[in-house]
Design an enzyme around this catalytic site. Structure first.
Site, PDB file in Angstrom:
ATOM      1  N   GLU A  87      -4.157  -6.474  15.267  1.00 57.86           N
ATOM      2  CA  GLU A  87      -3.643  -5.168  14.839  1.00 57.86           C
ATOM      3  C   GLU A  87      -4.753  -4.115  14.969  1.00 57.86           C
ATOM      4  OE1 GLU A  87      -0.277  -4.796  11.773  1.00 57.86           O
ATOM      5  OE2 GLU A  87      -1.953  -4.016  10.641  1.00 57.86           O
ATOM      6  N   LYS A 142       0.844  -1.199   0.000  1.00 61.15           N
ATOM      7  CA  LYS A 142       0.000   0.000   0.000  1.00 61.15           C
ATOM      8  C   LYS A 142       0.881   1.252   0.000  1.00 61.15           C
ATOM      9  CE  LYS A 142      -3.435   2.316   2.833  1.00 61.15           C
ATOM     10  NZ  LYS A 142      -4.318   2.256   3.985  1.00 61.15           N
ATOM     11  N   HIS A 144      -5.217 -33.144  18.392  1.00 57.48           N
ATOM     12  CA  HIS A 144      -4.055 -33.953  18.785  1.00 57.48           C
ATOM     13  C   HIS A 144      -2.898 -33.073  19.230  1.00 57.48           C
ATOM     14  CE1 HIS A 144      -5.705 -37.811  17.396  1.00 57.48           C
ATOM     15  NE2 HIS A 144      -6.360 -37.057  16.523  1.00 57.48           N
TER      16      HIS A 144
HETATM   17  O1  F6P Z   1       2.468  -4.106  10.025  1.00 56.99           O
HETATM   18  C1  F6P Z   1       2.141  -2.821   9.681  1.00 56.99           C
HETATM   19  C2  F6P Z   1       1.579  -2.690   8.298  1.00 56.99           C
HETATM   20  O2  F6P Z   1       1.432  -1.337   8.049  1.00 56.99           O
HETATM   21  C3  F6P Z   1       0.259  -3.435   8.094  1.00 56.99           C
HETATM   22  O3  F6P Z   1      -0.828  -2.755   8.603  1.00 56.99           O
HETATM   23  C4  F6P Z   1       0.250  -3.600   6.619  1.00 56.99           C
HETATM   24  O4  F6P Z   1      -0.699  -4.537   6.210  1.00 56.99           O
HETATM   25  C5  F6P Z   1       1.682  -4.021   6.379  1.00 56.99           C
HETATM   26  O5  F6P Z   1       2.427  -3.244   7.299  1.00 56.99           O
HETATM   27  C6  F6P Z   1       2.195  -3.865   4.982  1.00 56.99           C
HETATM   28  O6  F6P Z   1       2.147  -2.536   4.547  1.00 56.99           O
HETATM   29  P1  F6P Z   1       2.277  -2.154   3.028  1.00 56.99           P
HETATM   30  O7  F6P Z   1       1.153  -2.757   2.284  1.00 56.99           O
HETATM   31  O8  F6P Z   1       2.243  -0.656   3.002  1.00 56.99           O
HETATM   32  O9  F6P Z   1       3.600  -2.688   2.520  1.00 56.99           O
END
Ligand code: F6P
Length: 540
Positions: free
Chosen positions: A355, A209, A386
């Site tokens: 989270e 993202k 198990h």
């Molecule tokens: O672990 C923190 C975090 O920001 C998550 O919320 C997210 O899913 C992950 O890192 C990966 O982030 P990105 O998609 O920005 O690489």
């Protein structure tokens, strides 16, 4: 409208629940069943292909009534309205929370900053569809004109767990492409995957993202460097695609502009598998199945939005979980799917649940004085029987558990399915009823062994019983837990959609990495300093 900011412990319902808890804390569920022949029916919700039996819980009519009252008093209905209509409910990050829009129908009108986001969502969906089809059909080819055989999804957290879990869960529906997931910054992870790949026939899907995540960028760089040992720079355009909100950074990495699948800030990472983050799902099981997954989730959204709280699956499951977490002080919850396909389901839920709701400051900015976020864990049954079921049956801890089962198996092997499902039903029955001393004696047990063979029972479970594991039912199931997370966050008065708690470790890792380079460790506690020096000694 902003989210309500009501401390749940100040509500009338909460105070009454506290009093009520004192009265019913030792209640035996088997007595509740004996006293009320309608109990099982009364505490079951049948909806579409879901049959959710929550009667094996330490709740009475009064408990249920008070829990529903709590939902009203914290203004859950108003909060849901804000959630679905694109209000900025992720206040700390100033964002809307609109993963539900990703699975809404085309004619929906969901606005962000006054603009309907549906046309944009559908244009990305079309791009996902077109791209998936050309790769699956073999029409789109690699740099030596061969069809693709392998896909590598490079991402971590929400950019890995959702797609990885779904691809695994839907492997029955999978096509000929082999799918790999690289997430850990551990170089051994990426190298083990590289070992199996042919650069001429591999498609790399970089999912981030932010496009700033260390793990993902390191793995993407390593894979690009490995690819370039056989291919030329201009071949990258044929083999690398990316999913991100950060278009400039993706371009900077060398991904061709046409190969970028956008996503939006209003989609949280751990709720993003419905967006282009699900590209690997669409590539692995086909776009039609990906769309069915989304449709299933949308049906659950509609159920959650419109259903009365008392027959609303996510609401009821959330309330029961609050009952154990905040009144019985249960620390964790188990999720036990009776399907090997859901092998990664609990791992996936851990990010979603922990989270989101692992917070200790409320929506007013005050430190809470009550418990929030549950610890979630689990493994598929029967394997877990198990492994850790001993502790659930006879240990000292109260562990409410969700049992998820599917009536029909996908290969239709009746013998296996009956064996699997007999365990599914037997376990919740055993957890409910236990086995008392007289029963143990009646079995002819040697006197000294009697106390060890007693099962206290009265262990709560929900049974989430679904007709069959399909893309649609999986979509419903995932969305069910997403909304449970939302409801609990609202009740606990916390912000469920930020994750500042992951930052400190990242910051310190960055500092230590620099120190490795400069060979100078500064400002560490004595323990960490010793560990760093030990590492240096072993690796220099
Ligand atoms: O672990 C923190 C975090 O920001 C998550 O919320 C997210 O899913 C992950 O890192 C990966 O982030 P990105 O998609 O920005 O690489």
């Amino acid at each position: 409208m902003a989210l309500p900011k009501i401390n749940p412990t100040t509500t009338e319902a909460w105070k009454n629940l506290e009093k009520h808890y004192k009265k019913v804390q030792d209640v035996e569920m088997k007595n509740l069943f004996a006293q009320d022949e309608k109990r099982a029916d009364k505490f079951t919700i049948s909806w579409e292909d879901f049959y959710v039996d929550f009667s094996k819980n330490r709740i009475t009519d009064e408990t249920f009534k008070l829990l529903l009252k709590l939902a009203d008093e914290v203004q859950l209905k108003e909060a849901m309205q804000a959630y679905f209509s694109g209000e900025v409910i992720n206040e700390t990050e100033k964002r809307e929370v609109l993963h539900t829009a990703l699975r809404a129908p085309k004619d929906a009108n969901i606005k962000v900053d006054g603009v309907n986001v549906m046309p944009e969502i559908f244009s990305v969906k079309q791009k996902i569809k077109d791209f998936s089809e050309t790769i699956i059909s073999g029409n789109k080819k690699g740099y030596t004109n061969k069809a693709f055989t392998d896909i590598v999804n490079i991402g971590i957290g929400g950019s890995d767990l959702g797609p990885a879990m779904v691809v695994d869960a839907l492997q029955f529906y999978k096509n000929h492409l082999t799918t790999h997931f690289v997430s850990n910054v551990d170089g051994d992870h990426v190298n083990e995957v590289i070992k199996t790949l042919n650069p001429e026939t591999t498609l790399f899907v970089i999912v981030s993202k932010t496009f700033t995540t260390q793990e993902t960028l390191s793995n993407a760089t390593t894979l690009k460097d490995w690819f370039l040992k056989s291919a030329k720079q201009e071949d990258i355009a044929k083999h690398f695609v990316a999913v991100s909100t950060n278009i400039e950074k993706v371009k900077g990495f060398g991904v061709d502009e046409n190969n970028i699948f956008p996503m939006w800030n209003w989609v949280g990472g751990r709720f993003s598998l419905w967006s282009a983050v699900g590209l690997t799902i669409s590539l692995s099981v086909g776009n039609e199945n990906f769309e069915k997954l989304l449709l299933g989730a949308n049906k659950m959204d509609t159920h959650f939005k419109n259903e009365d709280f008392k027959t609303n699956i996510p609401v009821v499951l959330a309330l029961i979980s609050i009952w154990y977490n905040n009144f019985f002080n249960a620390e964790s919850e188990a999720v036990i799917p009776y399907s090997q396909y859901l092998n990664q389901f609990a791992t996936y839920l851990q990010q979603g649940i922990m989270e989101s709701n692992g917070k200790s400051v409320d929506r007013n900015g005050d430190v809470v004085d009550y418990q929030t976020g549950t610890i979630i864990w689990g493994e598929p049954g029967t394997n877990s029987q198990h492994a850790f079921f001993q502790l659930i049956h006879q240990g000292t801890k109260l562990i409410p558990a969700d049992f998820i089962g599917f009536a029909k198996s996908l290969y239709g092997n009746k013998d296996h399915q009956d064996k699997l499902m007999s365990n599914f039903f037997a376990q919740t029955e055993a957890l409910l009823n236990g086995k008392d001393k007289s029963e143990v004696i009646a079995e002819g047990t040697e006197k000294t062994l009697i106390p060890f063979k007693v099962f206290p029972g009265n262990k709560p479970t929900n049974t989430i019983f679904i007709d069959k594991l399909t893309p649609g039912s999986l979509g419903k199931l995932i969305a069910m837990y997403e909304h449970k997370i939302f409801v609990q966050g609202i009740i606990w008065n916390i912000f469920s959609y930020d994750q500042f708690g992951v930052e400190l470790g990242k910051q310190l890792a960055g500092k230590i990495l620099k120190e490795f380079k400069n060979d100078d460790f500064a400002n560490h506690d004595a323990s960490t300093l010793n560990l760093l020096n030990h590492y240096k000694k072993l690796t220099n």
